[in-house]
Design an enzyme around this catalytic site. Structure first.
Site, PDB file in Angstrom:
ATOM      1  N   GLY A 294     -22.826  17.800  10.342  1.00 31.08           N
ATOM      2  CA  GLY A 294     -21.587  18.379   9.836  1.00 31.08           C
ATOM      3  C   GLY A 294     -20.901  19.109  10.956  1.00 31.08           C
ATOM      4  O   GLY A 294     -21.376  19.129  12.100  1.00 31.08           O
ATOM      5  N   THR A 295     -19.770  19.736  10.664  1.00 29.18           N
ATOM      6  CA  THR A 295     -19.090  20.551  11.662  1.00 29.18           C
ATOM      7  C   THR A 295     -19.836  21.867  11.844  1.00 29.18           C
ATOM      8  O   THR A 295     -20.779  22.174  11.114  1.00 29.18           O
ATOM      9  CB  THR A 295     -17.650  20.865  11.228  1.00 29.18           C
ATOM     10  OG1 THR A 295     -17.691  21.624  10.013  1.00 29.18           O
ATOM     11  CG2 THR A 295     -16.847  19.593  11.011  1.00 29.18           C
ATOM     12  N   MET A 296     -19.402  22.642  12.799  1.00 27.31           N
ATOM     13  CA  MET A 296     -19.891  24.009  12.893  1.00 27.31           C
ATOM     14  C   MET A 296     -19.505  24.751  11.607  1.00 27.31           C
ATOM     15  O   MET A 296     -18.545  24.385  10.932  1.00 27.31           O
ATOM     16  CB  MET A 296     -19.280  24.715  14.110  1.00 27.31           C
ATOM     17  CG  MET A 296     -19.626  24.074  15.442  1.00 27.31           C
ATOM     18  SD  MET A 296     -18.915  24.948  16.863  1.00 27.31           S
ATOM     19  CE  MET A 296     -19.935  26.422  16.884  1.00 27.31           C
ATOM     20  N   ASP A 297     -20.290  25.764  11.280  1.00 26.76           N
ATOM     21  CA  ASP A 297     -19.975  26.636  10.148  1.00 26.76           C
ATOM     22  C   ASP A 297     -20.147  25.963   8.788  1.00 26.76           C
ATOM     23  O   ASP A 297     -19.545  26.405   7.813  1.00 26.76           O
ATOM     24  CB  ASP A 297     -18.539  27.179  10.279  1.00 26.76           C
ATOM     25  CG  ASP A 297     -18.384  28.538   9.618  1.00 26.76           C
ATOM     26  OD1 ASP A 297     -19.400  29.245   9.463  1.00 26.76           O
ATOM     27  OD2 ASP A 297     -17.246  28.909   9.251  1.00 26.76           O
TER      28      ASP A 297
ATOM     29  N   GLY B 254     -23.361  25.322   7.494  1.00 30.58           N
ATOM     30  CA  GLY B 254     -24.641  25.701   6.913  1.00 30.58           C
ATOM     31  C   GLY B 254     -25.839  24.893   7.353  1.00 30.58           C
ATOM     32  O   GLY B 254     -26.867  24.884   6.671  1.00 30.58           O
ATOM     33  N   LYS B 255     -25.759  24.236   8.521  1.00 28.04           N
ATOM     34  CA  LYS B 255     -26.893  23.419   8.984  1.00 28.04           C
ATOM     35  C   LYS B 255     -28.131  24.263   9.229  1.00 28.04           C
ATOM     36  O   LYS B 255     -29.232  23.926   8.766  1.00 28.04           O
ATOM     37  CB  LYS B 255     -26.506  22.683  10.271  1.00 28.04           C
ATOM     38  CG  LYS B 255     -25.374  21.678  10.109  1.00 28.04           C
ATOM     39  CD  LYS B 255     -25.055  20.994  11.407  1.00 28.04           C
ATOM     40  CE  LYS B 255     -24.679  21.943  12.521  1.00 28.04           C
ATOM     41  NZ  LYS B 255     -23.501  22.782  12.207  1.00 28.04           N
TER      42      LYS B 255
ATOM     43  N   ASP C 193     -33.416  22.040  15.189  1.00 31.61           N
ATOM     44  CA  ASP C 193     -32.039  22.508  15.026  1.00 31.61           C
ATOM     45  C   ASP C 193     -31.278  22.338  16.342  1.00 31.61           C
ATOM     46  O   ASP C 193     -31.887  22.233  17.403  1.00 31.61           O
ATOM     47  CB  ASP C 193     -32.016  23.969  14.589  1.00 31.61           C
ATOM     48  CG  ASP C 193     -30.665  24.382  14.011  1.00 31.61           C
ATOM     49  OD1 ASP C 193     -29.962  23.502  13.465  1.00 31.61           O
ATOM     50  OD2 ASP C 193     -30.310  25.573  14.098  1.00 31.61           O
ATOM     51  N   GLU C 194     -29.951  22.305  16.244  1.00 37.13           N
ATOM     52  CA  GLU C 194     -29.080  22.064  17.407  1.00 37.13           C
ATOM     53  C   GLU C 194     -29.484  20.771  18.116  1.00 37.13           C
ATOM     54  O   GLU C 194     -29.495  20.668  19.343  1.00 37.13           O
ATOM     55  CB  GLU C 194     -29.137  23.245  18.380  1.00 37.13           C
ATOM     56  CG  GLU C 194     -28.844  24.602  17.763  1.00 37.13           C
ATOM     57  CD  GLU C 194     -27.401  24.755  17.265  1.00 37.13           C
ATOM     58  OE1 GLU C 194     -26.592  23.819  17.445  1.00 37.13           O
ATOM     59  OE2 GLU C 194     -27.090  25.804  16.677  1.00 37.13           O
ATOM     60  N   ALA C 195     -29.801  19.754  17.311  1.00 37.33           N
ATOM     61  CA  ALA C 195     -30.317  18.501  17.859  1.00 37.33           C
ATOM     62  C   ALA C 195     -29.295  17.763  18.706  1.00 37.33           C
ATOM     63  O   ALA C 195     -29.662  16.909  19.520  1.00 37.33           O
ATOM     64  CB  ALA C 195     -30.792  17.598  16.723  1.00 37.33           C
TER      65      ALA C 195
END
Length: 216
Positions: free
Chosen positions: A9-12, A14-15, A86-88
């Site tokens: 998804g985009t930033m912000d 909820g990933k 995360d931050e893959a």
């Protein structure tokens, strides 16, 4: 069957919050996970959410072999039931291949979280490889919103409050610091194309309903 799942998804949107929720739910059932991250806003070796939640993680630097790291933990008698990354998007393609090998050879679920495209609307190499290899790709349903109220689909980088479309692909920043020297803002496609940030709108630089026109 174990799987490699990519949540994007985009930033912000909820990933990282979802990554932390998966960790919480599984650990509550007595399972033990291994968490990797890269260039988190909270600093090295941290997985953090904008809601204020944070946990320790393994920093997946450029030279880290994720598969070898998991194998080493298991060979030492450690318990690993699943893997969260995360931050893959910041990982190298070969590290994504290592994640797939964790699934196929070690029979562990791998949950990867990341944004798909950069501030130039170009695919991150890590995200591209995940799309190519993942058993499941899901777009998060918590929609980030552009300043105009439309669904945000693009990530914009700002420098000194102004949107930029050139520069290094990876520069760490956050949507909560969009007024800082380097920050980020999520925009709909229309306003990303027009380079119209919320600051530009508030300054009255250009009406959001009028295209820029150069007098002939």
């Amino acid at each position: 069957m174990s799987e490699l799942a990519f949540f994007s998804g985009t930033m912000d949107c909820g990933k990282s919050t979802l990554a932390l929720q998966i960790e919480h739910n599984r650990s509550a059932r007595g399972l033990q996970g291994l968490i990797f991250t890269r260039d988190d806003r909270a600093g090295e070796g941290k997985l953090s959410s904008r809601l204020g939640l944070v946990t320790d993680a393994v920093e997946a630097g450029p030279g880290l072999d994720l598969y070898a790291y998991v194998v080493e933990q298991l060979s030492r008698g450690g318990k690993v039931d699943y893997v969260i990354v995360d931050e893959a998007q910041f990982l190298a393609p070969e590290q994504i291949d290592q994640m797939a090998r964790i699934v196929d050879d070690l029979n562990l679920d791998v949950f990867a979280f990341g944004i798909t495209t950069d501030f130039r609307t170009k695919l991150f190499p890590g995200s591209q490889r995940l799309i190519e290899l993942a058993d499941r790709v899901e777009t998060l349903q918590v929609e980030a919103m552009c300043w105009c109220g439309s669904r945000a689909t693009h990530n914009a980088r700002t420098v000194g409050g102004e949107m930029v479309v050139e520069g290094e692909q990876v520069v760490v920043g956050d949507v909560a610091r969009s007024a800082a020297e380097v920050g980020y803002e999520v925009l709909c496609r229309r306003h990303h194309r027009r380079q119209m940030t919320s600051a530009a709108s508030q300054a009255g630089a250009l009406s959001p309903d009028v295209l820029p026109v150069t007098p002939g």
